[in-house]
Motif scaffolding. Structure first.
Motif, PDB file in Angstrom:
ATOM      1  N   PRO A  69       0.828  -1.212   0.000  1.00 17.11           N
ATOM      2  CA  PRO A  69       0.000   0.000   0.000  1.00 17.11           C
ATOM      3  C   PRO A  69       0.860   1.259   0.000  1.00 17.11           C
ATOM      4  N   THR A  70       0.363   2.284  -0.680  1.00 15.21           N
ATOM      5  CA  THR A  70       1.116   3.542  -0.798  1.00 15.21           C
ATOM      6  C   THR A  70       0.466   4.678  -0.002  1.00 15.21           C
ATOM      7  N   GLU A  71      -0.453   4.339   0.872  1.00 10.57           N
ATOM      8  CA  GLU A  71      -1.071   5.330   1.757  1.00 10.57           C
ATOM      9  C   GLU A  71      -0.880   4.905   3.197  1.00 10.57           C
ATOM     10  N   CYS A  72      -0.803   5.889   4.085  1.00 13.27           N
ATOM     11  CA  CYS A  72      -0.582   5.613   5.505  1.00 13.27           C
ATOM     12  C   CYS A  72      -1.697   4.736   6.071  1.00 13.27           C
ATOM     13  N   ILE A  85       3.666  -1.756   7.946  1.00 10.61           N
ATOM     14  CA  ILE A  85       4.618  -1.061   7.089  1.00 10.61           C
ATOM     15  C   ILE A  85       4.026  -0.849   5.701  1.00 10.61           C
ATOM     16  N   TRP A  86       4.001   0.423   5.280  1.00 11.91           N
ATOM     17  CA  TRP A  86       3.483   0.804   3.971  1.00 11.91           C
ATOM     18  C   TRP A  86       4.571   1.510   3.181  1.00 11.91           C
ATOM     19  N   MET A  87       4.381   1.727   1.888  1.00 11.78           N
ATOM     20  CA  MET A  87       5.395   2.315   1.023  1.00 11.78           C
ATOM     21  C   MET A  87       5.110   3.799   0.809  1.00 11.78           C
ATOM     22  N   ASN A  88       6.028   4.630   1.260  1.00 13.03           N
ATOM     23  CA  ASN A  88       5.895   6.078   1.111  1.00 13.03           C
ATOM     24  C   ASN A  88       6.573   6.499  -0.194  1.00 13.03           C
ATOM     25  N   GLY A  89       5.894   6.216  -1.315  1.00 12.16           N
ATOM     26  CA  GLY A  89       6.470   6.519  -2.623  1.00 12.16           C
ATOM     27  C   GLY A  89       5.589   5.970  -3.724  1.00 12.16           C
ATOM     28  N   THR A  90       6.122   5.951  -4.940  1.00 11.69           N
ATOM     29  CA  THR A  90       5.365   5.457  -6.093  1.00 11.69           C
ATOM     30  C   THR A  90       6.092   4.274  -6.716  1.00 11.69           C
ATOM     31  N   TYR A  91       5.374   3.512  -7.508  1.00 13.22           N
ATOM     32  CA  TYR A  91       5.942   2.328  -8.137  1.00 13.22           C
ATOM     33  C   TYR A  91       6.762   2.707  -9.368  1.00 13.22           C
ATOM     34  N   CYS A 103       7.505   2.879   5.597  1.00 18.06           N
ATOM     35  CA  CYS A 103       7.215   3.443   6.923  1.00 18.06           C
ATOM     36  C   CYS A 103       6.363   2.505   7.759  1.00 18.06           C
ATOM     37  N   ALA A 104       6.691   2.418   9.036  1.00 28.73           N
ATOM     38  CA  ALA A 104       5.915   1.622   9.979  1.00 28.73           C
ATOM     39  C   ALA A 104       4.920   2.534  10.687  1.00 28.73           C
ATOM     40  N   ALA A 105       3.623   2.343  10.411  1.00 29.67           N
ATOM     41  CA  ALA A 105       2.574   3.145  11.045  1.00 29.67           C
ATOM     42  C   ALA A 105       2.317   2.620  12.451  1.00 29.67           C
ATOM     43  N   HIS A 106       2.407   3.502  13.437  1.00 29.28           N
ATOM     44  CA  HIS A 106       2.280   3.118  14.845  1.00 29.28           C
ATOM     45  C   HIS A 106       0.832   3.279  15.310  1.00 29.28           C
ATOM     46  N   TYR A 107       0.482   2.534  16.372  1.00 34.68           N
ATOM     47  CA  TYR A 107      -0.893   2.645  16.888  1.00 34.68           C
ATOM     48  C   TYR A 107      -1.158   3.987  17.560  1.00 34.68           C
ATOM     49  N   ASP A 108      -0.102   4.795  17.794  1.00 32.10           N
ATOM     50  CA  ASP A 108      -0.332   6.136  18.344  1.00 32.10           C
ATOM     51  C   ASP A 108      -0.625   7.148  17.232  1.00 32.10           C
ATOM     52  N   ARG A 109      -0.914   6.611  16.010  1.00 32.40           N
ATOM     53  CA  ARG A 109      -1.296   7.376  14.820  1.00 32.40           C
ATOM     54  C   ARG A 109      -0.113   8.076  14.146  1.00 32.40           C
ATOM     55  N   ASP A 110       1.104   7.743  14.558  1.00 34.51           N
ATOM     56  CA  ASP A 110       2.300   8.235  13.868  1.00 34.51           C
ATOM     57  C   ASP A 110       2.485   7.382  12.610  1.00 34.51           C
ATOM     58  N   CYS A 111       2.422   8.015  11.449  1.00 40.55           N
ATOM     59  CA  CYS A 111       2.465   7.260  10.188  1.00 40.55           C
ATOM     60  C   CYS A 111       3.840   6.713   9.850  1.00 40.55           C
ATOM     61  N   CYS A 112       4.892   7.240  10.475  1.00 36.28           N
ATOM     62  CA  CYS A 112       6.238   6.766  10.144  1.00 36.28           C
ATOM     63  C   CYS A 112       7.092   6.721  11.408  1.00 36.28           C
ATOM     64  N   LYS A 113       6.710   5.852  12.319  1.00 38.56           N
ATOM     65  CA  LYS A 113       7.443   5.704  13.582  1.00 38.56           C
ATOM     66  C   LYS A 113       8.854   5.185  13.313  1.00 38.56           C
ATOM     67  N   SER A 136      12.457  -3.952  15.267  1.00 40.36           N
ATOM     68  CA  SER A 136      11.797  -4.352  16.512  1.00 40.36           C
ATOM     69  C   SER A 136      10.419  -4.929  16.212  1.00 40.36           C
ATOM     70  N   CYS A 137       9.877  -5.605  17.188  1.00 38.18           N
ATOM     71  CA  CYS A 137       8.540  -6.195  17.047  1.00 38.18           C
ATOM     72  C   CYS A 137       7.498  -5.299  17.726  1.00 38.18           C
ATOM     73  N   TYR A 138       6.215  -5.286  17.301  1.00 39.75           N
ATOM     74  CA  TYR A 138       5.767  -6.074  16.170  1.00 39.75           C
ATOM     75  C   TYR A 138       5.587  -5.164  14.970  1.00 39.75           C
ATOM     76  N   GLN A 139       6.454  -5.388  13.956  1.00 37.29           N
ATOM     77  CA  GLN A 139       6.389  -4.660  12.694  1.00 37.29           C
ATOM     78  C   GLN A 139       6.405  -5.684  11.553  1.00 37.29           C
ATOM     79  N   ALA A 140       5.624  -5.397  10.484  1.00 36.72           N
ATOM     80  CA  ALA A 140       5.610  -6.311   9.336  1.00 36.72           C
ATOM     81  C   ALA A 140       5.187  -5.551   8.088  1.00 36.72           C
ATOM     82  N   TYR A 141       5.675  -6.009   6.936  1.00 33.87           N
ATOM     83  CA  TYR A 141       5.340  -5.389   5.653  1.00 33.87           C
ATOM     84  C   TYR A 141       3.916  -5.786   5.232  1.00 33.87           C
ATOM     85  N   CYS A 142       3.182  -4.818   4.707  1.00 35.89           N
ATOM     86  CA  CYS A 142       1.814  -5.053   4.237  1.00 35.89           C
ATOM     87  C   CYS A 142       1.793  -5.244   2.725  1.00 35.89           C
ATOM     88  N   PHE A 143       0.907  -6.145   2.259  1.00 31.31           N
ATOM     89  CA  PHE A 143       0.711  -6.357   0.828  1.00 31.31           C
ATOM     90  C   PHE A 143      -0.749  -6.681   0.546  1.00 31.31           C
TER      91      PHE A 143
END
Length: 370
Positions: A69-72, A85-91, A103-113, A136-143
């Motif tokens: 995904p390319t949106e937060c 984790i989402w992609m802050n860019g274009t294909y 970028c790893a979006a955090h549950y505290d609403r920070d889009c790029c922790k 660090s955990c828990y972070q993972a790439y989204c698809f």
């Protein structure tokens, strides 16, 4: 010799190029049915962590989607993990490789922790990603962003959203026409028969279960066939493609034995069987034809059925007799044991009496010494 060396050089260059090309040399991150990394997956207990992911090029093959995904992902808690984790860019364009920020979006609403530099290559028909393990955990790439269709539904996307619709192959979505053997094109209506009429049939999906055949007749039939006066046969072939619904026409055979009227139906190939979307007919004395085999002889069928029923009854009687037999055997065994015990006791008592008698006689015949 020089030509051979040149050929070896060309082959070596091609081999080295293919080996280094991420469109050829990659690992598969998600399989076709995997939905864990989908943005639509909002698992209440996210536990996916890519801290043990081996660095390298990956391809995603899931029906949920192959693109990052390319949106937060605001608030995280998606893709089976806490920090999504989402992609802050274009294909990149076809054939190009591009370095982008993940970028790893955090549950505290920070889009790029946390952020990671990754590479993406466009391989024309698919994308590959050069990923590195997270810090660090828990972070993972989204698809992807799709989910599996609800139970009883399917789609052209491998059973994933979008486009979910009723699955005609699911047992909850079709009725079964059982034992309607006279629908066979090999059967001619008799004077004593009740005419089959599908003006009473409820519109919907049906699966056929008959010894004369389970598929709709797709060849011309004449009046008085299939247990009805005006039979309906399919003008077209049964679909070979699995799990695809096709539209077909059925023909109404009249006095001229031609296709006097047409009705619309649907056919679904479910692999081992087919299902049919049949409409309630607006004409009387007419019915759909199914199967092409001869109708079994009623006499043989009755005899066989009677024999099976008699055998079944005998088996049941045998099952019912078995407990009584065991009771009788047990009583006989106990009686035998008691009888043997009585005989043994009598034998012991008799021997004891004989010994005492012999003792008494010996004492009476003994004289004192002179």
């Amino acid at each position: 010799m020089e030509e051979i060396l040149t050929l070896f050089g060309i082959l070596f260059i091609r081999f080295s190029t293919n080996k280094c090309d991420p469109c050829v040399s990659y690992k598969v991150l998600d399989t076709a049915d995997a939905i864990t990394r989908s943005v639509a997956n909002a698992n209440n207990s996210p536990s996916l962590c890519d801290n043990t992911l081996e660095a390298g090029w990956y391809r995603v093959t899931s029906y949920a989607g192959e693109r990052m995904p390319t949106e937060c992902i605001i608030g995280g808690m998606r893709c089976g993990t806490s920090s999504s984790i989402w992609m802050n860019g274009t294909y990149p364009d076809i054939g190009d490789v591009k370095t982008v920020q993940a970028c790893a979006a955090h549950y505290d609403r920070d889009c790029c922790k946390h952020s990671y530099d990754i590479e993406v290559k466009n391989c024309t028909d698919y994308l590959v990603y050069n990923l590195s393990p997270v810090s660090s955990c828990y972070q993972a790439y989204c698809f992807g962003s799709e989910l599996k269709c609800p139970d009883g539904q399917t789609s052209d996307n491998g059973g994933f959203t979008p486009g979910c619709e009723i699955d005609p192959c699911h047992s909850s979505n079709y009725r079964i026409l059982i034992g309607e053997i006279k629908r066979s094109s090999n059967y001619t209506l008799q004077d004593s028969d009740n005419v089959i009429e599908d003006s009473r049939l409820t519109t919907g999906w049906y699966m056929i279960d008959s010894v004369t055949g389970n598929d709709i007749v797709n060849g011309s039939v004449t009046i008085m066939d299939c247990g009805t006066i005006n039979p309906l046969w399919m003008n077209g072939s049964i679909p070979d493609m699995l799990h695809k619904t096709v539209d077909r026409k059925v023909c109404y055979s009249g006095l001229s034995n031609s296709c006097e009227k047409e009705f619309n139906i649907k056919v679904r190939n479910c692999g081992n069987y087919r299902t049919y979307y049949l409409i309630q007919l607006n004409v009387d004395k007419s019915a759909y034809c199914f199967g092409t085999l001869p109708v079994p002889d009623p006499t043989k069928t009755t005899t066989t059925t009677s024999t099976r029923r008699r055998t079944s009854i005998d088996d049941e009687n045998n099952k019912e007799d078995k407990p009584y037999i065991w009771v009788i055997v047990a009583i006989l065994a106990v009686s035998s044991a008691i009888l043997l015990t009585i005989l043994l006791v009598k034998f012991i008592l008799k021997r004891t009496a004989q010994k005492r008698s012999v003792s008494c006689i010996s004492v009476q015949n003994t004289f004192p010494p002179s």
